[in-house]
Design a protein around this motif. Structure first.
Motif, PDB file in Angstrom:
ATOM      1  N   ALA A 161       1.063  -1.319  -0.053  1.00  0.00           N
ATOM      2  CA  ALA A 161      -0.008  -0.033   0.030  1.00  0.00           C
ATOM      3  C   ALA A 161       0.911   1.075  -0.003  1.00  0.00           C
ATOM      4  N   ARG A 162       2.080   1.381   0.625  1.00  0.00           N
ATOM      5  CA  ARG A 162       2.841   2.461   0.697  1.00  0.00           C
ATOM      6  C   ARG A 162       3.666   2.532  -0.616  1.00  0.00           C
ATOM      7  N   PHE A 163       4.033   1.345  -1.177  1.00  0.00           N
ATOM      8  CA  PHE A 163       4.679   1.522  -2.341  1.00  0.00           C
ATOM      9  C   PHE A 163       4.024   1.996  -3.467  1.00  0.00           C
ATOM     10  N   LYS A 164       2.435   1.563  -3.554  1.00  0.00           N
ATOM     11  CA  LYS A 164       1.677   2.186  -4.399  1.00  0.00           C
ATOM     12  C   LYS A 164       1.346   3.619  -4.412  1.00  0.00           C
ATOM     13  N   ALA A 165       1.166   4.043  -3.073  1.00  0.00           N
ATOM     14  CA  ALA A 165       1.049   5.604  -2.817  1.00  0.00           C
ATOM     15  C   ALA A 165       2.257   6.336  -2.956  1.00  0.00           C
TER      16      ALA A 165
ATOM     17  N   GLU B 270      15.022   0.655   2.802  1.00  0.00           N
ATOM     18  CA  GLU B 270      14.688   0.035   4.250  1.00  0.00           C
ATOM     19  C   GLU B 270      13.462  -0.949   3.944  1.00  0.00           C
ATOM     20  N   VAL B 271      12.671  -0.997   3.250  1.00  0.00           N
ATOM     21  CA  VAL B 271      11.481  -1.808   3.095  1.00  0.00           C
ATOM     22  C   VAL B 271      11.274  -2.658   1.730  1.00  0.00           C
ATOM     23  N   ILE B 272      11.315  -1.922   0.744  1.00  0.00           N
ATOM     24  CA  ILE B 272      10.867  -2.737  -0.381  1.00  0.00           C
ATOM     25  C   ILE B 272      11.791  -3.621  -1.018  1.00  0.00           C
TER      26      ILE B 272
ATOM     27  N   TRP C 241       5.395  -2.784  10.565  1.00  0.00           N
ATOM     28  CA  TRP C 241       4.618  -1.973  11.547  1.00  0.00           C
ATOM     29  C   TRP C 241       5.622  -0.962  12.182  1.00  0.00           C
ATOM     30  N   GLY C 242       6.712  -1.665  12.576  1.00  0.00           N
ATOM     31  CA  GLY C 242       7.713  -0.695  13.286  1.00  0.00           C
ATOM     32  C   GLY C 242       8.308   0.547  12.399  1.00  0.00           C
ATOM     33  N   TRP C 243       8.315   0.020  11.033  1.00  0.00           N
ATOM     34  CA  TRP C 243       9.186   1.107  10.157  1.00  0.00           C
ATOM     35  C   TRP C 243       7.940   2.222   9.806  1.00  0.00           C
ATOM     36  N   ALA C 244       6.908   1.573   9.727  1.00  0.00           N
ATOM     37  CA  ALA C 244       5.570   2.389   9.252  1.00  0.00           C
ATOM     38  C   ALA C 244       5.406   3.653  10.566  1.00  0.00           C
ATOM     39  N   ALA C 245       5.253   3.310  11.629  1.00  0.00           N
ATOM     40  CA  ALA C 245       5.192   4.018  12.587  1.00  0.00           C
ATOM     41  C   ALA C 245       6.271   4.892  12.868  1.00  0.00           C
TER      42      ALA C 245
END
Length: 188
Positions: free
Chosen positions: A20-24, A72-74, A166-170
């Motif tokens: 969802a974050r990638f798409k946004a 850091e994520v994808i 979750w930790g990264w998004a927070a």
């Protein structure tokens, strides 16, 4: 100003899955490209310094957020999930090169925007070239990432992956809610 078509990032959408974050993020990057092109299309007319100031900040901050999400994520998530497939990991090298190249183009354009903010003269054809170059390179890169990386993102996360995300998004909340794409009609 025109409204955007990005998925809503508030609430649980962003905290549940990196796709969802990638798409946004991809949609935001393409919105930045549209806004840059609207400024380039308005040249050689007068430049709205408020618009230039806002766009200068967004140019750098949205790109930094894009790099952070990718680094850091994808990329780590895809690399872990596809580590046995050597071709998948090789695709990250050109991405990294493009990230560096686009960062340099953004820096050069930000310098021009700073000159404009200080009232220094900037040749409009050169500025137009820089703006278009920045927009086109970013656009090509994001479209390539959408095509290449989007399908490689896992549909479901393991409990450990979900906890890490979750930790990264927070720690990295979505800061661009409400961004409006610049158009010729709302530039001045």
């Amino acid at each position: 100003m025109a409204t955007n078509n990005r998925p809503h990032m508030a609430g649980t959408t962003d905290s549940e899955h990196p796709a969802a974050r990638f798409k946004a993020d991809c949609a935001l990057q393409l919105d930045i490209c549209k806004s840059l092109l609207a400024v380039a299309d308005s040249l050689p007319g007068s430049l709205n310094t408020t618009t230039i100031d806002i766009l200068s900040k967004l140019l750098q901050s949205t790109w930094a957020a894009h790099l952070k999400l990718q680094d850091e994520v994808i990329v780590p998530l895809i690399a872990r999930r596809h580590e046995a497939v050597s071709d998948v990991c090789r695709c990250f090298t050109p991405l990294t090169r493009q990230h560096i190249e686009i960062s340099g183009i953004n820096d050069e354009l930000a310098e021009c925007f700073d000159m404009i903010a200080k009232g220094e003269p900037v040749e409009s054809s050169m500025l137009g070239f820089l703006i278009r170059n920045a927009a086109e390179r970013r656009h090509e890169h994001v479209e390539w990432e959408k095509t290449l990386l989007g399908p490689l993102l896992p549909k479901t996360l393991t409990p450990a992956e979900r906890q890490v995300y979750w930790g990264w998004a927070a720690a990295n909340p979505w800061p661009y809610e409400g961004f409006k794409v610049l158009t010729m009609s709302n530039l001045n």
